[in-house]
Design a protein around this motif. Structure first.
Motif, PDB file in Angstrom:
ATOM      1  N   THR A  19      -1.058   8.295   1.661  1.00 39.83           N
ATOM      2  CA  THR A  19      -2.203   7.994   1.100  1.00 39.83           C
ATOM      3  C   THR A  19      -3.208   7.817   2.199  1.00 39.83           C
ATOM      4  O   THR A  19      -4.289   8.535   1.980  1.00 39.83           O
ATOM      5  N   SER A  20      -3.127   7.366   2.875  1.00 40.05           N
ATOM      6  CA  SER A  20      -4.095   7.116   4.134  1.00 40.05           C
ATOM      7  C   SER A  20      -4.543   8.392   4.842  1.00 40.05           C
ATOM      8  O   SER A  20      -5.447   8.728   5.002  1.00 40.05           O
ATOM      9  N   ALA A  56      -0.877   9.367  -6.843  1.00 40.62           N
ATOM     10  CA  ALA A  56       0.841   9.337  -6.822  1.00 40.62           C
ATOM     11  C   ALA A  56       1.188   8.172  -5.884  1.00 40.62           C
ATOM     12  O   ALA A  56       1.954   7.479  -6.121  1.00 40.62           O
ATOM     13  N   GLY A  57       0.536   8.530  -4.485  1.00 39.90           N
ATOM     14  CA  GLY A  57       0.680   7.463  -3.580  1.00 39.90           C
ATOM     15  C   GLY A  57       0.622   5.921  -3.803  1.00 39.90           C
ATOM     16  O   GLY A  57       1.258   5.173  -3.405  1.00 39.90           O
ATOM     17  N   SER A  58      -0.571   5.632  -4.613  1.00 44.12           N
ATOM     18  CA  SER A  58      -0.892   4.298  -4.974  1.00 44.12           C
ATOM     19  C   SER A  58       0.170   3.811  -5.938  1.00 44.12           C
ATOM     20  O   SER A  58       0.467   2.635  -5.970  1.00 44.12           O
ATOM     21  N   THR A  95      -2.836  -7.591  -0.080  1.00 41.86           N
ATOM     22  CA  THR A  95      -3.653  -6.737   0.692  1.00 41.86           C
ATOM     23  C   THR A  95      -3.924  -5.414  -0.363  1.00 41.86           C
ATOM     24  O   THR A  95      -4.635  -4.592   0.007  1.00 41.86           O
ATOM     25  N   SER A  96      -2.907  -5.351  -1.463  1.00 44.48           N
ATOM     26  CA  SER A  96      -3.047  -3.998  -2.070  1.00 44.48           C
ATOM     27  C   SER A  96      -3.604  -4.206  -3.326  1.00 44.48           C
ATOM     28  O   SER A  96      -4.445  -3.400  -3.686  1.00 44.48           O
ATOM     29  N   TYR A  97      -3.324  -5.123  -4.323  1.00 44.67           N
ATOM     30  CA  TYR A  97      -3.728  -4.995  -5.550  1.00 44.67           C
ATOM     31  C   TYR A  97      -5.120  -5.455  -5.861  1.00 44.67           C
ATOM     32  O   TYR A  97      -5.778  -4.900  -6.692  1.00 44.67           O
ATOM     33  N   PRO A  98      -5.651  -6.648  -4.919  1.00 47.50           N
ATOM     34  CA  PRO A  98      -7.015  -6.841  -5.484  1.00 47.50           C
ATOM     35  C   PRO A  98      -8.051  -5.876  -4.832  1.00 47.50           C
ATOM     36  O   PRO A  98      -8.951  -5.536  -5.780  1.00 47.50           O
ATOM     37  N   SER A  99      -7.795  -5.230  -3.822  1.00 47.04           N
ATOM     38  CA  SER A  99      -8.572  -4.072  -3.399  1.00 47.04           C
ATOM     39  C   SER A  99      -8.539  -2.831  -4.465  1.00 47.04           C
ATOM     40  O   SER A  99      -9.542  -2.224  -4.606  1.00 47.04           O
TER      41      SER A  99
END
Length: 318
Positions: free
Chosen positions: A75-76, A108-110, A252-256
């Motif tokens: 993804t990055s 898809a990566g997310s 680090t993942s869901y809030p952003s």
């Protein structure tokens, strides 16, 4: 840098503007972006290298770390390679097929990333609540099957996004005010009815993440229930410490993700450059921080890295 014509004559090409309003600062903005990206690339590649190299690390938990690392690298890289081309070389054009392909890999990566976090929560539940049956419940083969299931879910849920857009007529304006081909940013360029795109693009991510967060919450509620039954305070701390890294990764993942998704649709009062910077950080920060989190919290992995580093640093490599 050479000036760029912002009204492309080729209807099969989009123009990615980067960060509108901050064009003069693109090179400066690229410095922290590229640092975050390369640190993340190094950290995740290190995890992949050591798990592949060390037989003792080829266990379910580390296979999940490898899956997480691969999804974050994917993804990055999908987001940053084009962004850095815009920042450094002013290469803003992207073909429609390339744009839709980038969109697919990003989303898809997310979705895959979220599925891996669910599997990791289940892994922690089995390790704490059913340790004697851990190796029979979660074998490497079963983890691989769960990973393939998560990948299949990601493909099936995300593939309609570019397919729906590929059938849309696009207006004369092919300018995307973003660094990458975000679904809604591309959909807004269409001259047709994008109601289905709007609904699908909003509902699917929230349904996926709601289901995944519910399963994670269920796993942790069962973990907490079993931990509270243990009388020893030391055992409490030991059991919960095994979950710390996973909880930090989720933070680090869901809030952003939710902030980025909501501001794109409902954050009319937020400056576009703020949204675009935060959207890029959504792909960069977890990729950079997660290997550090697991490197600090996991003694076995940290030990292997330390031993390898010492062998390299010592004269003769011994």
């Amino acid at each position: 840098m050479a000036s760029f014509n912002l009204t492309p004559s080729d209807p099969s090409t989009f123009i990615l503007m980067g960060i509108p309003g901050l064009e003069a600062a693109h090179v400066w903005i690229s410095i922290p972006f590229s640092i975050f990206y390369f640190i993340g690339l190094l950290g995740n590649s290190t995890i992949l290298f050591f798990v592949g190299k060390e037989q003792t690390l080829q266990k379910p938990m580390y296979l999940l770390l490898c899956m997480l690392a691969l999804s974050e690298i994917g993804t990055s890289t999908s987001a940053m390679l084009k962004a850095l081309c815009i920042f450094w070389f002013n290469l803003k054009d992207i073909s429609v097929p390339s744009c839709l392909t980038q969109m697919f890999f990003l989303h898809a990566g997310s979705v895959m990333h979220s599925a891996i976090l669910v599997t990791m929560a289940f892994d922690r539940y089995v390790a704490i609540c059913n340790p004697l049956r851990y190796t029979t419940i979660l074998s490497n083969e079963r983890i691989a099957k769960l990973g393939l299931l998560g990948l299949l879910r990601a493909v099936l849920f995300v593939l309609p996004l570019p397919l729906l857009l590929s059938r849309q007529p696009f207006c004369a304006n092919h300018i995307i005010p973003h660094t990458y081909c975000d679904h809604m940013a591309v959909a807004k360029l269409s001259c047709g009815d994008i109601t289905v795109n709007r609904i699908y693009g909003l509902v699917i991510p929230f349904v996926v993440n709601f289901v995944d967060l519910t399963l994670i919450a269920l796993s942790y509620s069962l973990i907490i229930r079993d931990v509270l039954r243990i009388s020893s305070k030391k055992s409490h701390q030991k059991a919960l410490s095994t979950c710390t890294a996973h909880m930090c990764v989720m933070m680090t993942s869901y809030p952003s993700f939710f902030f980025s998704t909501l501001t794109h649709r409902f954050g009319q009062g937020i400056a576009p450059y703020v949204h675009i910077i935060l959207a890029n950080l959504y792909f960069l920060l977890p990729t950079m921080l997660n290997p550090i989190i697991y490197g600090v919290k996991n003694k076995e992995l940290r030990g292997k890295v330390s031993k390898f580093s010492c062998r390299i640093c010592l004269p003769g490599g011994h």
